[in-house]
Design an enzyme around this catalytic site. Sequence first.
Site, short mmCIF file in Angstrom:
data_model
loop_
_atom_site.label_atom_id
_atom_site.label_comp_id
_atom_site.label_asym_id
_atom_site.label_seq_id
_atom_site.Cartn_x
_atom_site.Cartn_y
_atom_site.Cartn_z
N HIS A 36 0.84 -1.21 0.00
CA HIS A 36 0.00 0.00 0.00
C HIS A 36 0.87 1.26 0.00
O HIS A 36 0.51 2.27 0.57
CB HIS A 36 -0.98 -0.02 1.18
CG HIS A 36 -2.08 -1.02 0.99
ND1 HIS A 36 -3.19 -0.76 0.23
CD2 HIS A 36 -2.21 -2.30 1.41
CE1 HIS A 36 -3.98 -1.84 0.21
NE2 HIS A 36 -3.39 -2.79 0.91
N THR A 37 2.02 1.14 -0.62
CA THR A 37 2.89 2.32 -0.79
C THR A 37 2.87 2.81 -2.24
O THR A 37 3.25 3.95 -2.49
CB THR A 37 4.35 1.97 -0.43
OG1 THR A 37 4.67 0.73 -1.06
CG2 THR A 37 4.56 1.85 1.06
N GLY A 126 -8.19 -15.45 -6.60
CA GLY A 126 -8.44 -14.78 -5.32
C GLY A 126 -7.29 -14.89 -4.33
O GLY A 126 -7.45 -14.59 -3.16
N LEU A 129 -2.43 -12.73 -5.96
CA LEU A 129 -1.17 -12.85 -6.69
C LEU A 129 -1.27 -12.21 -8.08
O LEU A 129 -0.53 -12.53 -8.99
CB LEU A 129 -0.75 -14.33 -6.80
CG LEU A 129 -0.59 -15.05 -5.45
CD1 LEU A 129 -0.29 -16.53 -5.66
CD2 LEU A 129 0.52 -14.42 -4.61
N SER A 132 -5.34 -10.57 -12.28
CA SER A 132 -5.89 -9.56 -13.20
C SER A 132 -4.77 -8.82 -13.94
O SER A 132 -4.85 -8.64 -15.15
CB SER A 132 -6.82 -8.59 -12.46
OG SER A 132 -6.17 -8.05 -11.34
N ASP A 176 1.45 -3.95 -9.47
CA ASP A 176 1.19 -5.29 -9.99
C ASP A 176 1.54 -5.40 -11.48
O ASP A 176 2.21 -6.33 -11.91
CB ASP A 176 -0.29 -5.67 -9.80
CG ASP A 176 -0.69 -5.64 -8.34
OD1 ASP A 176 0.21 -5.57 -7.48
OD2 ASP A 176 -1.89 -5.69 -8.05
N TYR A 226 -10.36 -1.25 -0.62
CA TYR A 226 -9.10 -0.74 -1.19
C TYR A 226 -9.26 0.71 -1.61
O TYR A 226 -8.46 1.58 -1.24
CB TYR A 226 -8.72 -1.61 -2.39
CG TYR A 226 -7.42 -1.22 -3.04
CD1 TYR A 226 -6.23 -1.85 -2.71
CD2 TYR A 226 -7.36 -0.21 -4.00
CE1 TYR A 226 -5.03 -1.49 -3.31
CE2 TYR A 226 -6.18 0.16 -4.59
CZ TYR A 226 -5.01 -0.49 -4.25
OH TYR A 226 -3.82 -0.13 -4.84
C1 GLA Z 1 -3.10 -4.36 -4.90
C2 GLA Z 1 -2.95 -3.22 -5.92
C3 GLA Z 1 -1.52 -2.67 -5.94
C4 GLA Z 1 -1.03 -2.35 -4.53
C5 GLA Z 1 -1.32 -3.50 -3.56
C6 GLA Z 1 -1.02 -3.14 -2.14
O1 GLA Z 1 -2.35 -5.47 -5.30
O2 GLA Z 1 -3.30 -3.66 -7.21
O3 GLA Z 1 -1.45 -1.55 -6.78
O4 GLA Z 1 -1.58 -1.15 -4.06
O5 GLA Z 1 -2.67 -3.93 -3.62
O6 GLA Z 1 0.34 -2.93 -1.96
#
Ligand code: GLA
Length: 392
Positions: A36-37, A126, A129, A132, A176, A226
């Site tokens: 979450h950075t 789910g 990993l 998507s 991701d 989120y």
């Molecule tokens: C999901 C989001 C990423 C990131 C993570 C948390 O995977 O798609 O962009 O924010 O959560 O680190």
Amino acid sequence: MKIFDDIQKIFEEKFGAAENLQKYFSPGRVNLIGEHTDYNAGNVFPCAISLGTYALVAPRKDNKTRVYSMNLADKGVIEFEMNGLKYDRAYDWANYIAGVVAIFEQAGYKSSHGFDMVLYGTLPAGAGLSSSASLEVLMSVILNENFNFGIDMVEMVKFSQKAENEFVGMNCGIMDQFAVGMGKKDCAILLDCNTLKYRYSPVKLEGCSIVITNTNKPHSLVTSAYNERRRQCDHALSEVQKVKPDLKGWGELTNEEFEELQQNITDPIERLRARHAVHENQRTLEAVAALEKNDIKRFGELMHDSHVSLCEDYDVTGVELDTLAELAWTVEGCIGSRMTGAGFGGSTVSIVKNSAIEEFKKVLHDGYTKKIGYEPSFYVADISDGTHKISD
Ligand code: GLA
């Protein structure tokens, strides 16, 4: 590759024999630290993994695309026209693919024909990993290859993220898609999401492995929770920007600077969210430095601290992830363990001595099943290259 023989059988069953079949692989990702950075202008440290999405693709002469996923057989073949695409519930999982086609088109990269495609995924659904992102970057690479657009991978990563933000409605950061597209065998990527500067860092875990443990938690409402975290961080930032207008994101602050500025955040919950973003970013930089000095003990301690912060300050863990992490911390040969990805369910990532993997699995399996009522699953991760076409 044997896997493609199986996919080809299904392809012929669904679409008939085709010439010039193209093969692709797109990985999933696991984030080692820096959670979450990414949307807080901070650093992340993910790697692409060998679990991912395989695709067999045949260009069509007309504008139609037909896709079939061997993992979601009950959804059948999903069809759409390549131009003027809009999100459609009927496309179901294929919205991730259609979204990329639409974003490419908006950017001036118009598809002049469609495809028949069969996909086979080895990523558990789910599990957090990034199945998507794996699909999105896969489609980007398929379009780029077939229409010779000449777009570089970082640009495709940005288009893929845009598809998820604007087409699917998940306001994710760039981690991701970046990890999936830019992954490199046996390396993690230190990515500064503020500047998109990155470097590869070899992951040498002598005598240890990366073990992913899936909570197998059924559906969780990840998207709304989120997006809420993201709004809280942005709102807190807007308050601090009143006294520090040049601040672009939480990743720009040290822990000490945050101490002084935090009084400007009115809502105590938002203050905690911002504190996580600042501390997690600093932890990530320290963790990478530790790993590069072969100090995996310190890396493991920072993984622990990351989980605690995601639990207490960011509130994205939940009983399933906490149970797995807490059990992992009791295993002597476990160097470090934390939740990975968005949270609320999904998986933990742990560094475990090879000699202790069996014990690790037993402790987590038994303790988790007893408390939660169903079993977790385990995967030992190999770090893989990013999305690519496979030539025979
Ligand atoms: C999901 C989001 C990423 C990131 C993570 C948390 O995977 O798609 O962009 O924010 O959560 O680190």
